[in-house]
Design a protein around this motif. Structure first.
Motif, mmCIF file in Angstrom:
data_model
loop_
_atom_site.group_PDB
_atom_site.id
_atom_site.type_symbol
_atom_site.label_atom_id
_atom_site.label_comp_id
_atom_site.label_asym_id
_atom_site.label_seq_id
_atom_site.Cartn_x
_atom_site.Cartn_y
_atom_site.Cartn_z
ATOM 1 N N LEU A 168 0.841 -1.196 0.000
ATOM 2 C CA LEU A 168 0.000 0.000 0.000
ATOM 3 C C LEU A 168 0.876 1.247 0.000
ATOM 4 O O LEU A 168 1.839 1.355 0.764
ATOM 5 N N LEU A 169 0.541 2.209 -0.878
ATOM 6 C CA LEU A 169 1.277 3.472 -0.967
ATOM 7 C C LEU A 169 0.301 4.615 -0.732
ATOM 8 O O LEU A 169 -0.726 4.712 -1.418
ATOM 9 N N LEU A 170 0.569 5.448 0.225
ATOM 10 C CA LEU A 170 -0.288 6.591 0.542
ATOM 11 C C LEU A 170 0.275 7.861 -0.095
ATOM 12 O O LEU A 170 1.493 8.085 -0.087
ATOM 13 N N ARG A 171 -0.610 8.697 -0.630
ATOM 14 C CA ARG A 171 -0.183 9.916 -1.316
ATOM 15 C C ARG A 171 0.662 10.797 -0.409
ATOM 16 O O ARG A 171 1.705 11.331 -0.827
ATOM 17 N N ARG A 172 0.234 10.966 0.836
ATOM 18 C CA ARG A 172 0.964 11.868 1.724
ATOM 19 C C ARG A 172 2.411 11.405 1.924
ATOM 20 O O ARG A 172 3.327 12.217 2.048
ATOM 21 N N GLU A 173 2.603 10.092 1.938
ATOM 22 C CA GLU A 173 3.958 9.561 2.093
ATOM 23 C C GLU A 173 4.772 9.756 0.821
ATOM 24 O O GLU A 173 5.968 10.075 0.874
ATOM 25 N N LEU A 174 4.128 9.575 -0.338
ATOM 26 C CA LEU A 174 4.829 9.751 -1.610
ATOM 27 C C LEU A 174 5.224 11.208 -1.815
ATOM 28 O O LEU A 174 6.330 11.513 -2.257
ATOM 29 N N ASP A 230 2.260 15.449 -7.725
ATOM 30 C CA ASP A 230 0.988 14.914 -8.229
ATOM 31 C C ASP A 230 1.077 14.616 -9.722
ATOM 32 O O ASP A 230 0.459 13.652 -10.213
ATOM 33 N N GLN A 231 1.824 15.423 -10.453
ATOM 34 C CA GLN A 231 1.997 15.173 -11.883
ATOM 35 C C GLN A 231 2.687 13.828 -12.120
ATOM 36 O O GLN A 231 2.295 13.067 -13.005
ATOM 37 N N GLU A 232 3.699 13.543 -11.313
ATOM 38 C CA GLU A 232 4.391 12.259 -11.455
ATOM 39 C C GLU A 232 3.474 11.091 -11.096
ATOM 40 O O GLU A 232 3.517 10.034 -11.732
ATOM 41 N N LEU A 233 2.638 11.282 -10.097
ATOM 42 C CA LEU A 233 1.690 10.225 -9.725
ATOM 43 C C LEU A 233 0.715 9.947 -10.863
ATOM 44 O O LEU A 233 0.407 8.789 -11.165
ATOM 45 N N GLY A 251 0.311 2.615 -15.936
ATOM 46 C CA GLY A 251 -0.049 1.331 -15.342
ATOM 47 C C GLY A 251 0.869 0.889 -14.228
ATOM 48 O O GLY A 251 0.785 -0.253 -13.767
ATOM 49 N N GLU A 252 1.752 1.791 -13.778
ATOM 50 C CA GLU A 252 2.675 1.434 -12.701
ATOM 51 C C GLU A 252 2.034 1.597 -11.322
ATOM 52 O O GLU A 252 2.463 0.971 -10.363
ATOM 53 N N LEU A 253 1.028 2.454 -11.250
ATOM 54 C CA LEU A 253 0.292 2.640 -10.009
ATOM 55 C C LEU A 253 -1.187 2.405 -10.275
ATOM 56 O O LEU A 253 -1.704 2.764 -11.346
ATOM 57 N N HIS A 254 -1.864 1.814 -9.308
ATOM 58 C CA HIS A 254 -3.311 1.622 -9.405
ATOM 59 C C HIS A 254 -3.959 2.325 -8.218
ATOM 60 O O HIS A 254 -3.578 2.099 -7.067
ATOM 61 N N ARG A 255 -4.907 3.221 -8.491
ATOM 62 C CA ARG A 255 -5.551 4.001 -7.437
ATOM 63 C C ARG A 255 -6.628 3.159 -6.752
ATOM 64 O O ARG A 255 -7.518 2.601 -7.395
#
Length: 309
Positions: free
Chosen positions: A6-12, A19-22, A29-33
């Protein structure tokens, strides 16, 4: 259960992502929301639905930590139990109260007595124990789905029959308690998949004799197991599910090789004087044709006079 991280936005963001990189990683397809502010690293494909639900439970854990422990289908997903036929539209929690249950905001909060030995920890999350999870689902969901859950818990040696029976007795007088006792009595860890669990129930509903599960057959220089067996009637049954063949597939192996190997295996079974009846997932809901084929196989055996029609 093997779950994606699990990856949390605040941690990233704190580690230097933008946000642009996310967004770019999501398009690639490297990240799934999963939900607001939560992602999973999933190159090429999102995680399986059970894993997604378990991750959503983790996402919401901090917000609802005061509202009891994860339970029902949420606990089943975290324990790695069967979740066939179960709904994933809400996170389920149970708190140790007799009243005060509610449904809302994507969470179903159950109020029920909860003993300390009925709470476990999975990946840092408090969840109902395997036995309590099985019984809670047995009280609240369809019979076949509940049996599949119980079978998977027994098959994976996460619980034993005695502990399941004790858990069912504890809920005496609760809504659905008689159904839970029925599910526990019907459970059998010999069923290695949902398809086998449902097949076993279909066989019994058809009035056929109870089979031996995972019966060993001596082949040419090896021993292998068949899904269902009636040795005295010289008959074996095999449920053919795609998942089954996926388990048999070795890394880099052509699926056709697995099918050929399975055909040779069946030939060895027949060489032992056993008749083989096969069926697939679609046959389980309309089991009469399979039942008739089994009856014909039984009738062809020396002791199968009662099955001749």
């Amino acid at each position: 259960m093997d779950r994606p991280r699990l990856l949390l936005r605040r941690e990233l963001i704190a580690s230097g992502w933008s946000d642009q990189e996310l967004r770019k990683q999501r398009r690639a397809g490297e990240l799934h929301r999963l939900g607001r502010g939560a992602y999973v690293a999933a190159p090429g494909a999102p995680p399986e639905f059970e894993a997604r639900h378990a991750l959503l439970a983790a996402v919401r854990d901090e917000r609802h930590a005061a509202d009891g422990v994860l339970s029902h289908v949420s606990a089943a997903a975290l324990h790695g139990l069967s979740t066939w036929g179960l709904r994933f539209d809400r996170i389920h929690r149970t708190r140790d109260r007799r009243t005060g249950g509610r449904v809302g905001n994507g969470v179903h909060l159950h109020a029920a007595p909860l003993a300390p030995d009925e709470v476990d920890e999975v990946d840092g999350l408090l969840v109902t124990s395997v036995a309590r999870t099985v019984v809670d689902l047995a009280r609240t969901v369809g019979f076949d789905a509940a049996v599949a859950v119980a079978d998977s818990a027994l098959h994976k040696h996460l619980v034993d029959p005695d502990r399941l029976a004790r858990a069912a007795r504890r809920c005496a007088g609760w809504p659905g308690a008689p159904r839970a006792r029925h599910v526990v009595a019907a459970a059998d860890g010999g069923s290695g998949s949902v398809g086998e669990s449902r097949s076993r129930l279909a066989i019994l509903r058809a009035g056929l004799p109870a089979p031996i599960l995972q019966w060993p057959v001596q082949g040419f220089g090896r021993v292998f197991e068949v899904d269902f067996a009636w040795p005295e009637l010289c008959t074996v049954g095999e449920f053919d599910g795609l998942v089954k063949y996926g388990r048999l597939l070795r890394p880099g192996q052509d699926p056709a090789e697995v099918m050929v190997a399975e055909k040779l295996r069946e030939d060895e079974v027949r060489d032992r004087g056993l008749r083989v009846v096969r069926w697939i997932w679609a046959d389980i809901d309309q089991f009469d044709p399979v039942s008739e084929r089994l009856c014909r196989a039984f009738a062809a055996s020396p002791s199968g006079a009662r099955w001749r029609r």
